[in-house]
Design a protein around this motif. Structure first.
Motif, mmCIF file in Angstrom:
data_model
loop_
_atom_site.group_PDB
_atom_site.id
_atom_site.type_symbol
_atom_site.label_atom_id
_atom_site.label_comp_id
_atom_site.label_asym_id
_atom_site.label_seq_id
_atom_site.Cartn_x
_atom_site.Cartn_y
_atom_site.Cartn_z
ATOM 1 N N VAL A 15 0.635 -1.366 -0.388
ATOM 2 C CA VAL A 15 -0.044 -0.095 0.010
ATOM 3 C C VAL A 15 1.081 0.691 -0.131
ATOM 4 O O VAL A 15 1.237 1.664 0.742
ATOM 5 C CB VAL A 15 -1.017 -0.144 1.551
ATOM 6 C CG1 VAL A 15 -1.670 1.765 1.049
ATOM 7 C CG2 VAL A 15 -1.868 -1.885 1.235
ATOM 8 N N THR A 68 -7.972 3.724 -1.613
ATOM 9 C CA THR A 68 -8.090 4.949 -0.850
ATOM 10 C C THR A 68 -9.009 5.200 -1.678
ATOM 11 O O THR A 68 -9.524 6.573 -1.390
ATOM 12 C CB THR A 68 -7.400 5.686 0.204
ATOM 13 O OG1 THR A 68 -6.481 5.491 0.720
ATOM 14 C CG2 THR A 68 -8.161 6.833 0.820
ATOM 15 N N LYS A 128 -11.736 -6.860 1.259
ATOM 16 C CA LYS A 128 -10.486 -5.825 2.793
ATOM 17 C C LYS A 128 -11.013 -6.021 4.156
ATOM 18 O O LYS A 128 -11.553 -5.170 4.187
ATOM 19 C CB LYS A 128 -10.378 -4.341 2.418
ATOM 20 C CG LYS A 128 -8.843 -3.600 2.384
ATOM 21 C CD LYS A 128 -8.449 -2.103 2.154
ATOM 22 C CE LYS A 128 -8.201 -0.935 3.016
ATOM 23 N NZ LYS A 128 -7.718 -0.428 2.379
ATOM 24 N N PHE A 130 -10.261 -4.256 7.216
ATOM 25 C CA PHE A 130 -9.942 -3.032 7.571
ATOM 26 C C PHE A 130 -10.847 -2.311 8.681
ATOM 27 O O PHE A 130 -11.203 -2.034 8.889
ATOM 28 C CB PHE A 130 -9.644 -1.810 6.719
ATOM 29 C CG PHE A 130 -8.523 -1.170 6.589
ATOM 30 C CD1 PHE A 130 -7.723 -0.105 6.780
ATOM 31 C CD2 PHE A 130 -9.470 0.943 7.059
ATOM 32 C CE1 PHE A 130 -7.280 1.122 7.458
ATOM 33 C CE2 PHE A 130 -9.187 1.632 7.005
ATOM 34 C CZ PHE A 130 -8.067 1.885 7.403
HETATM 35 C C1 3PG Z 1 -4.788 1.449 4.190
HETATM 36 O O1 3PG Z 1 -5.070 2.669 3.965
HETATM 37 O O2 3PG Z 1 -5.048 0.191 3.200
HETATM 38 C C2 3PG Z 1 -3.582 1.322 5.245
HETATM 39 O O3 3PG Z 1 -3.665 2.709 5.860
HETATM 40 C C3 3PG Z 1 -2.656 0.726 5.100
HETATM 41 O O4 3PG Z 1 -2.701 0.346 6.581
HETATM 42 P P1 3PG Z 1 -1.098 0.074 7.541
HETATM 43 O O5 3PG Z 1 -0.717 1.628 7.001
HETATM 44 O O6 3PG Z 1 -1.586 0.293 9.522
HETATM 45 O O7 3PG Z 1 -0.439 -0.746 7.041
#
Ligand code: 3PG
Length: 213
Positions: A15, A68, A128, A130
């Motif tokens: 990422v 994003t 995902k 998250f």
């Molecule tokens: C994302 O956008 O998927 C996350 O912000 C990535 O998470 P991390 O920076 O903790 O790896």
């Protein structure tokens, strides 16, 4: 092989938050040389679209997607730039609908069973998870996966070389996302050798976990 199968094959999705598209080519070279010809370029910076264009033209073998993505306009811009998949932090119905209508693989973020149900309602079953660590980590994912054995997850958020193994061992996990391989400061400071080494180390972990069954 589908895009989602390719992501599964890599096991890790870098990422990326990139501030200057002039860094994109060296970033791509570091990821490819490190063994991960794959990246999720997040639409958190103005450079995202141009960076996707640079990566897709300089490294045609690379699987480049957008992260994003919060609006249909961003999804359109991402695909116009060459993105082959779209990732969002949450479940955004207009973005999901646009991607489905345009045959663009889309991976919305989910954290709860209700959100998983919303994605399943759109026919999506690769999601995902998250923010993975903050939401309880691999044990939460194991518990959720028991109720959704046909859903596959790409946990992201708080994953690094230290806990990657825990996530890769969750039966429903196809790949893990994370920014630890190509952190924003490493890119901005031109530390591409370190990005290559972190990438190669992640590839070794994926191989070791998969070799051990
Ligand atoms: C994302 O956008 O998927 C996350 O912000 C990535 O998470 P991390 O920076 O903790 O790896």
């Amino acid at each position: 092989m589908t895009v989602l199968e390719q992501i599964g094959g890599h096991g890790v999705v870098p990422v990326v938050v990139i501030d200057d598209a002039d860094h994109a080519e060296r970033l791509g070279k570091a990821l490819v040389t490190g063994g991960l010809p794959c990246a999720e370029i997040t639409f958190r910076t103005r450079a995202a679209q141009a960076a996707i264009e640079v990566l897709t033209s300089a490294f045609p073998e690379m699987l480049v997607g957008a992260g994003t993505v919060m609006t249909v306009e961003q999804a359109q811009a991402a695909v116009a730039a060459g993105s082959r998949f779209v990732v969002s932090p949450g479940f955004d119905e207009p973005v999901v609908d646009w991607c489905l209508a345009h045959d663009v693989p889309v991976v919305p973020g989910v954290m709860t069973p209700t959100e998983i149900n919303m994605a399943l309602g759109k026919g999506l079953n690769v999601l995902k998870f998250f923010p993975a660590e903050a939401a309880g980590g691999a044990s939460t994912l194991n518990a959720i996966g028991a109720a959704y054995p046909d859903v596959r997850f790409i946990p992201t958020g708080g994953i690094d070389a230290g806990n990657l193994v825990d996530y890769l061992r969750v039966p429903t996990v196809v790949a893990c996302g994370g920014s630890w391989l190509a952190r924003r400061e490493l890119i901005a400071n031109g530390e591409f050798r370190q990005i290559e080494q972190l990438t190669a180390a992640a590839v070794d972990i994926v191989r070791a976990v998969r070799a051990s069954g």
